[in-house]
Design a protein around this motif. Structure first.
Motif, PDB file in Angstrom:
ATOM      1  N   ALA A 211       0.817  -1.211   0.000  1.00 37.24           N
ATOM      2  CA  ALA A 211       0.000   0.000   0.000  1.00 37.24           C
ATOM      3  C   ALA A 211       0.848   1.258   0.000  1.00 37.24           C
ATOM      4  CB  ALA A 211      -0.929  -0.010   1.215  1.00 37.24           C
ATOM      5  N   SER A 212       2.056   1.165   0.549  1.00 42.96           N
ATOM      6  CA  SER A 212       2.919   2.340   0.659  1.00 42.96           C
ATOM      7  C   SER A 212       3.661   2.669  -0.627  1.00 42.96           C
ATOM      8  CB  SER A 212       3.938   2.131   1.785  1.00 42.96           C
ATOM      9  OG  SER A 212       4.749   0.985   1.514  1.00 42.96           O
ATOM     10  N   LEU A 213       3.591   1.771  -1.634  1.00 48.85           N
ATOM     11  CA  LEU A 213       4.339   1.968  -2.869  1.00 48.85           C
ATOM     12  C   LEU A 213       3.420   1.909  -4.073  1.00 48.85           C
ATOM     13  CD1 LEU A 213       7.446  -0.336  -2.185  1.00 48.85           C
ATOM     14  CD2 LEU A 213       7.359   2.157  -2.011  1.00 48.85           C
ATOM     15  N   ALA A 214       3.677   2.784  -5.035  1.00 50.87           N
ATOM     16  CA  ALA A 214       2.971   2.741  -6.316  1.00 50.87           C
ATOM     17  C   ALA A 214       3.486   1.543  -7.115  1.00 50.87           C
ATOM     18  CB  ALA A 214       3.207   4.034  -7.080  1.00 50.87           C
ATOM     19  N   PRO A 215       2.734   1.071  -8.111  1.00 53.00           N
ATOM     20  CA  PRO A 215       3.191  -0.089  -8.891  1.00 53.00           C
ATOM     21  C   PRO A 215       4.605   0.063  -9.443  1.00 53.00           C
ATOM     22  CG  PRO A 215       0.902   0.375  -9.408  1.00 53.00           C
ATOM     23  CD  PRO A 215       1.372   1.489  -8.513  1.00 53.00           C
ATOM     24  N   HIS A 216       4.947   1.250  -9.934  1.00 55.28           N
ATOM     25  CA  HIS A 216       6.267   1.426 -10.538  1.00 55.28           C
ATOM     26  C   HIS A 216       7.389   1.511  -9.505  1.00 55.28           C
ATOM     27  CE1 HIS A 216       5.171   5.685  -9.743  1.00 55.28           C
ATOM     28  NE2 HIS A 216       6.470   5.832  -9.555  1.00 55.28           N
ATOM     29  N   GLU A 217       7.049   1.515  -8.211  1.00 58.44           N
ATOM     30  CA  GLU A 217       8.060   1.596  -7.156  1.00 58.44           C
ATOM     31  C   GLU A 217       8.378   0.252  -6.520  1.00 58.44           C
ATOM     32  OE1 GLU A 217       7.200   6.074  -5.403  1.00 58.44           O
ATOM     33  OE2 GLU A 217       5.905   4.410  -4.733  1.00 58.44           O
ATOM     34  N   GLY A 225      14.718  -1.640   0.635  1.00 59.87           N
ATOM     35  CA  GLY A 225      13.341  -2.114   0.575  1.00 59.87           C
ATOM     36  C   GLY A 225      13.107  -3.183  -0.474  1.00 59.87           C
ATOM     37  N   HIS A 226      14.182  -3.842  -0.942  1.00 57.94           N
ATOM     38  CA  HIS A 226      14.003  -4.847  -2.001  1.00 57.94           C
ATOM     39  C   HIS A 226      13.193  -6.036  -1.478  1.00 57.94           C
ATOM     40  CE1 HIS A 226      18.317  -6.535  -0.910  1.00 57.94           C
ATOM     41  NE2 HIS A 226      17.541  -6.403   0.147  1.00 57.94           N
TER      42      HIS A 226
END
Length: 412
Positions: A211-217, A225-226
């Motif tokens: 939820a904290s990341l957009a799809p491209h992130e 954060g990998h």
């Protein structure tokens, strides 16, 4: 005797051809987005690199009807590669002296799923007679040969994410053994179908939506954060020849595949990799030794950069194992985080980008690399492309499930 690349064809999330792929990689443009090919809302990851390729606009409708999307992508990319190399089979090279090497993992599940659905809902007579030939991994190889009239050596390599690298190595070895004069080599993947995507999810290699990341992130190689790869679809093929053959016909040489090295971790459990990086490092060192250079001559590394924590860390260990203190001074990048891991086409895509990087003297950045993960002691190219003077040699790293390693050494 040396093997050179004289043409490139690509169909990727960046578009058609190498130019849009290079432009997006150099600029760090994120191309991963929410999947719109099917409803992926129930999957752990609903993001992918999607190629906006309309097969019906580029290929005969009868051909499209009886083949899968991964064959469509392959045939179109091969046509581009041959056009870029200014080669017509039967003109500049005979059909018997032309080869094809293809790397692929999943096969053609978009076609297969549709026909299996017909089987279970409407019965056997509703199934396409092309089901048997459309889905299996060697389908692109056969259809490329038919499309171009190729009658020389042809193989398909299935070696997980290293498949495309093995195809390029196979092409080089065929040329050096004088079994062909021109070989079209590369890889393809079309994983964007419900079952194909489920296979990627259950592999344990993929990132999970957050939820904290957009799809491209989501795809974050070497970042703190990998959490795995975000996959994409595409095909990238290279026209390869012996240097003397290319020069004799006046071809433009884009670069040389000067060396390669392969190794297998042989490490259990099979879904992980050897933890010290020694075996992958051996493949890196073999590639440079075959090219007659040392780590001091390397200008950059296009890393596998899967974003899987233990693979990222061990890739860093391997570079130090192979090149010692020099490893910490080499510009290292994984531009695939911008457009998605193309699986069987990943190494050919990295090779195409590395060739352009050497020509331009610019190393593209790793997208989404904000904070280096612990245990990774590398000079990672992040945020923006980096100018590198004297970029004459580049290492491309590829690895597959269970520690199948393949490294390519490119010379400008």
């Amino acid at each position: 005797m040396s093997v050179v690349i004289t043409g490139i064809g690509a169909v990727t999330p960046a578009g058609i051809g190498i130019d849009p792929l290079w432009d997006s990689a150099r600029d760090g443009t994120p191309l991963v987005g929410a999947i719109d090919r099917f409803d992926a809302s129930e999957y752990a990851c609903d993001a992918a690199g999607q190629a906006g390729f309309d097969a019906r606009a580029e290929l005969p409708s009868r051909f499209v009807k009886r083949t899968d999307r991964f064959t469509h992508l392959s045939v179109h990319a091969v046509r581009q590669a041959l056009a870029d190399a200014r080669v017509t089979v039967g003109d500049q090279v005979t059909p018997e002296r032309t080869g094809v090497m293809v790397g692929n993992i999943l096969g053609g599940w978009e076609f297969a799923e549709r026909e299996l659905r017909h089987l279970w809902t409407d019965g056997p007579r509703a199934v396409s007679p092309y089901q048997a030939t459309a889905w299996f991994p060697a389908a692109p190889q056969g259809n490329i040969c038919i499309d171009q009239g190729i009658k020389g050596p042809a193989r398909t390599y299935v070696a997980d994410r290293a498949s495309g690298a093995y195809a390029l190595i196979g092409a080089a070895e065929s040329l050096l053994r004088d079994r062909a004069d021109v070989v079209i080599a590369g890889g393809v993947e079309a994983p964007l179908s419900p079952y194909g995507w489920l296979c990627m999810e259950t592999s344990g290699l993929g990132a999970k939506s957050r939820a904290s990341l957009a799809p491209h992130e989501l795809y974050r190689p070497f970042d703190a954060g990998h959490g795995g790869s975000v996959f994409g679809e595409g095909a990238v093929f290279l026209a390869m020849e012996r240097r003397e053959h290319a020069e004799r016909r006046g071809a433009t040489v884009l670069g040389e595949l000067a060396g390669w090295g392969v190794s297998t971790d042989g490490y259990m459990p099979y879904y992980t990799v050897e933890p010290t990086g020694q075996v992958l490092g051996r493949a890196m060192r073999t590639a440079t030794e075959r090219a007659g250079i040392t780590g001091a001559d390397l200008g950059a590394v296009f890393a596998h950069g899967s974003g899987i924590p233990f693979e990222d860390v061990t890739e860093g260990y391997a570079l130090h194992e192979a090149f010692g203190a020099r490893a910490g001074q080499l510009p290292v990048t994984a531009p695939k985080s911008g457009f998605g891991h193309l699986l069987g086409a990943a190494a050919p895509a990295d090779t195409a980008l590395a060739l352009r990087a050497m020509r331009e003297g610019v190393v593209p950045p790793t997208v989404n690399l904000d904070r280096k993960a612990p245990g990774i002691d590398l000079d990672l190219v992040a945020d923006a492309a980096r100018q590198v003077s004297g970029l004459e040699h580049t290492l491309v790293v590829s690895r597959g499930l269970g520690g199948v390693n393949a490294c390519l050494l490119l010379r400008r």
